[in-house]
Design a protein around this motif. Sequence first.
Motif, PDB file in Angstrom:
ATOM      1  N   PRO A 337       0.807  -1.214   0.000  1.00 52.08           N
ATOM      2  CA  PRO A 337       0.000   0.000   0.000  1.00 52.08           C
ATOM      3  C   PRO A 337       0.841   1.264   0.000  1.00 52.08           C
ATOM      4  O   PRO A 337       1.925   1.312   0.576  1.00 52.08           O
ATOM      5  N   GLN A 398      -5.191  -4.018  -3.404  1.00 50.67           N
ATOM      6  CA  GLN A 398      -4.256  -3.310  -2.536  1.00 50.67           C
ATOM      7  C   GLN A 398      -4.995  -2.184  -1.829  1.00 50.67           C
ATOM      8  O   GLN A 398      -5.632  -1.351  -2.478  1.00 50.67           O
ATOM      9  N   HIS A 400      -4.740   0.857  -0.596  1.00 49.66           N
ATOM     10  CA  HIS A 400      -4.102   2.169  -0.484  1.00 49.66           C
ATOM     11  C   HIS A 400      -4.926   3.064   0.443  1.00 49.66           C
ATOM     12  O   HIS A 400      -6.157   3.004   0.455  1.00 49.66           O
TER      13      HIS A 400
END
Length: 430
Positions: A337, A398, A400
């Motif tokens: 991330p 992912q 983030h």
Amino acid sequence: MSEQLGESERADHVELAVIGLGYVGLPLAREAASVGLRVVGLDRDPKIVAALNEGRSHVDDVSDADVRRMRAAGFTAYTDDACLARAQTVVICVPTPLGEDGGPDLGAVTSATRTVAGRLRPGQLVVLESTTYPGTTEEIVRPLLEESGLRVGEHFALAFSPERIDPGNTTHGLRETPKVVGGCTPSCSVQAVAFYGKIVETVVQAKGTREAEMAKLLENTYRHVNIALVNELAIISRELHVDVWDAIRCAGTKPFGFQAFRPSPGVGGHCIPIDPNYLSYKVRSSLGYEFRFVELAQEINRRMPEYVVRRAQDLLNTAGAPMNGSRVLLLGVTYKPDIADQRESPALPVARLLRERSAEVFFHDPHVAAWSVDGTSVPRVEDALAAAREHDLTILLQDHSAYDLPTLADTARLLFDTRGRIFRPGVEVL
């Protein structure tokens, strides 16, 4: 700034020369420059060298402002290896990708070592930081350097110090992370420890180079095996009607004897999916048998993207939509991330498998402007939330920090969370 060394620069004393200005070498150069050492860098890529000398970084954890401060402190990048001649210490930080034989490709290491040998002089310290199998420093690097006619421990010092860079980690940077150092001789260790003691808060002296090399592989093999364990538990738990995420939460309350690892769509980066192979290769080539824990962990972690796609197909089928022709949005295609690094990201095999099943694949990542799979571009959406509303399935690969996960859960038609971040009705979790 010229990439070649002028005569006046050749005569200047340099305390550190870093070979390979990537995600390992550039942070090292930055930290050394920040404590007042005079630092130069050597890289074979003229675009990287030119950009650094213009104050622009290509590494996530080193900002343009960092590079400008390095330049102000005297740092210069070169393609000319003459910059090594006056360096008191030379640190090799070149890539060691996986070779066809399953071991590290040491081409860059041997090339860099030969370059150092051509400029080697008495009193220098040479350190290898590139990850490799135990024995590389003694068996590969040392003989090449001694072709200069100088001898380790007598004329120059040689050591290995594994890099411990964790991209995106704002708590444990190079300075705060203990530095393991192992020398070819006791005097080599003393010199290497003294050097790194100028840059990092804690230096840990290993018995020798082999122990330092093994320490790096042990760290990443430990993570690789435990990630594989929890990934297989995730698969098994689903069949047993167990919430593996809740089981991990409960186990994590034990104050001793347990460290929580969490399921994922696969392992990425250079370290976890690649480094344990070096140890497996050394065991196989030197001892003649397999390192079975590593082989099994590789097998389990490699099949996770296929498991993710199978789950995605089941989710679409349950919603009455075939995979063929469905519009699938992938959120987050980097391996960690909040960074741009895509090395060995599981997003690549996931996208490949989706395409093989005739899905239309799109992506969004706040850190990646363009992305391709097997040479074919994947369309990028500009607004992740709007796209999640329009696509048949959204897969969070992912997590983030830029993603508004609660709003995403409210917005997406179908959402598959492979990171265990969104626990609410209607959201499929790995």
